[in-house]
Scaffold this motif. Structure first.
Motif, PDB file in Angstrom:
ATOM      1  N   ASP A  45       0.829  -1.210   0.000  1.00 42.86           N
ATOM      2  CA  ASP A  45       0.000   0.000   0.000  1.00 42.86           C
ATOM      3  C   ASP A  45       0.867   1.264   0.000  1.00 42.86           C
ATOM      4  O   ASP A  45       0.588   2.225  -0.726  1.00 42.86           O
ATOM      5  N   LYS A  46       1.918   1.257   0.816  1.00 42.08           N
ATOM      6  CA  LYS A  46       2.804   2.422   0.890  1.00 42.08           C
ATOM      7  C   LYS A  46       3.522   2.645  -0.439  1.00 42.08           C
ATOM      8  O   LYS A  46       3.643   3.777  -0.911  1.00 42.08           O
ATOM      9  N   LEU A  47       3.985   1.569  -1.046  1.00 40.29           N
ATOM     10  CA  LEU A  47       4.669   1.704  -2.335  1.00 40.29           C
ATOM     11  C   LEU A  47       3.696   2.079  -3.449  1.00 40.29           C
ATOM     12  O   LEU A  47       4.077   2.769  -4.399  1.00 40.29           O
ATOM     13  N   THR A  48       2.463   1.641  -3.324  1.00 40.10           N
ATOM     14  CA  THR A  48       1.440   2.097  -4.268  1.00 40.10           C
ATOM     15  C   THR A  48       1.269   3.599  -4.130  1.00 40.10           C
ATOM     16  O   THR A  48       1.215   4.323  -5.142  1.00 40.10           O
ATOM     17  N   GLY A  63       7.054   9.036   3.529  1.00 39.33           N
ATOM     18  CA  GLY A  63       8.139   8.124   3.833  1.00 39.33           C
ATOM     19  C   GLY A  63       9.466   8.714   3.398  1.00 39.33           C
ATOM     20  O   GLY A  63       9.519   9.803   2.825  1.00 39.33           O
ATOM     21  N   ASN A  64      10.532   7.977   3.661  1.00 38.81           N
ATOM     22  CA  ASN A  64      11.867   8.423   3.321  1.00 38.81           C
ATOM     23  C   ASN A  64      12.638   7.254   2.705  1.00 38.81           C
ATOM     24  O   ASN A  64      13.308   6.500   3.425  1.00 38.81           O
ATOM     25  N   PRO A  65      12.556   7.085   1.386  1.00 40.28           N
ATOM     26  CA  PRO A  65      13.255   5.974   0.739  1.00 40.28           C
ATOM     27  C   PRO A  65      14.765   5.988   0.980  1.00 40.28           C
ATOM     28  O   PRO A  65      15.384   4.930   1.108  1.00 40.28           O
ATOM     29  N   HIS A  69      17.045   2.873   2.370  1.00 43.44           N
ATOM     30  CA  HIS A  69      18.189   2.287   1.677  1.00 43.44           C
ATOM     31  C   HIS A  69      19.440   2.280   2.555  1.00 43.44           C
ATOM     32  O   HIS A  69      20.235   1.346   2.492  1.00 43.44           O
ATOM     33  N   LEU A  70      19.610   3.300   3.375  1.00 41.72           N
ATOM     34  CA  LEU A  70      20.751   3.301   4.303  1.00 41.72           C
ATOM     35  C   LEU A  70      20.634   2.169   5.315  1.00 41.72           C
ATOM     36  O   LEU A  70      21.627   1.525   5.664  1.00 41.72           O
ATOM     37  N   LYS A  71      19.430   1.934   5.791  1.00 44.28           N
ATOM     38  CA  LYS A  71      19.203   0.838   6.735  1.00 44.28           C
ATOM     39  C   LYS A  71      19.564  -0.499   6.089  1.00 44.28           C
ATOM     40  O   LYS A  71      20.240  -1.333   6.709  1.00 44.28           O
ATOM     41  N   VAL A  72      19.166  -0.689   4.854  1.00 40.81           N
ATOM     42  CA  VAL A  72      19.494  -1.932   4.143  1.00 40.81           C
ATOM     43  C   VAL A  72      20.995  -2.028   3.927  1.00 40.81           C
ATOM     44  O   VAL A  72      21.598  -3.090   4.147  1.00 40.81           O
ATOM     45  N   GLN A 119      19.403   6.829  -5.602  1.00 43.52           N
ATOM     46  CA  GLN A 119      19.520   6.107  -4.325  1.00 43.52           C
ATOM     47  C   GLN A 119      20.899   5.468  -4.182  1.00 43.52           C
ATOM     48  O   GLN A 119      21.497   5.500  -3.109  1.00 43.52           O
ATOM     49  N   TYR A 120      21.411   4.892  -5.270  1.00 42.37           N
ATOM     50  CA  TYR A 120      22.742   4.295  -5.211  1.00 42.37           C
ATOM     51  C   TYR A 120      23.791   5.359  -4.906  1.00 42.37           C
ATOM     52  O   TYR A 120      24.654   5.164  -4.037  1.00 42.37           O
TER      53      TYR A 120
END
Length: 132
Positions: A45-48, A63-65, A69-72, A119-120
């Motif tokens: 739902d959020k990504l939608t 949100g904060n993509p 990504h930093l968390k991942v 993002q990268y």
């Protein structure tokens, strides 16, 4: 083939895409570590919301993509690499091509390309700041 016309189409695209992602041997374990089974419906739902905002300009995403990504990247011991984003992008393109065509389908590809690159680069810059 049909064009992306509304939120239901975006939901279909996002749902199909993350079904593929979760089964991918490289990306699946990463995503499934961070998003538990019972969290996937809310995440879809959020990504939608994210893609509705990007494709239709209807502001509904919160949100904060970049932080995600930093968390991942932290979880991967700072080994998130360009090939992770390339796999993600190729699967996104394949999913779009399997279900949709038209101007918004192309916009979704173009936006994803810019986002994956951004993002990268954000992850790389953040690593550099940590190491200095």
């Amino acid at each position: 083939m049909k064009q992306i016309e509304n939120r239901a189409d975006v939901y279909k695209l996002v749902s199909e895409f993350y079904t593929v992602i979760r089964a991918n041997p490289v990306l699946g374990p990463i995503f499934n570590h961070h998003i538990l089974d019972d969290q996937w419906p809310a995440h879809i739902d959020k990504l939608t919301d994210f893609w509705v905002t990007n494709l239709f300009g209807e502001i509904c995403f919160k949100g904060n993509p970049s932080q995600a990504h930093l968390k991942v990247d932290n979880h991967l011991n700072h080994n998130m690499e360009q090939h992770h984003f390339e796999i993600w992008l190729n699967l996104w393109f394949e999913t779009i091509d399997n279900w949709f065509d038209g101007a918004l389908a192309q916009r979704a590809k173009d936006a994803a390309t810019r986002m994956a690159t951004g993002q990268y680069l954000f992850v790389l810059k953040s690593r550099q700041q940590i190491n200095t």
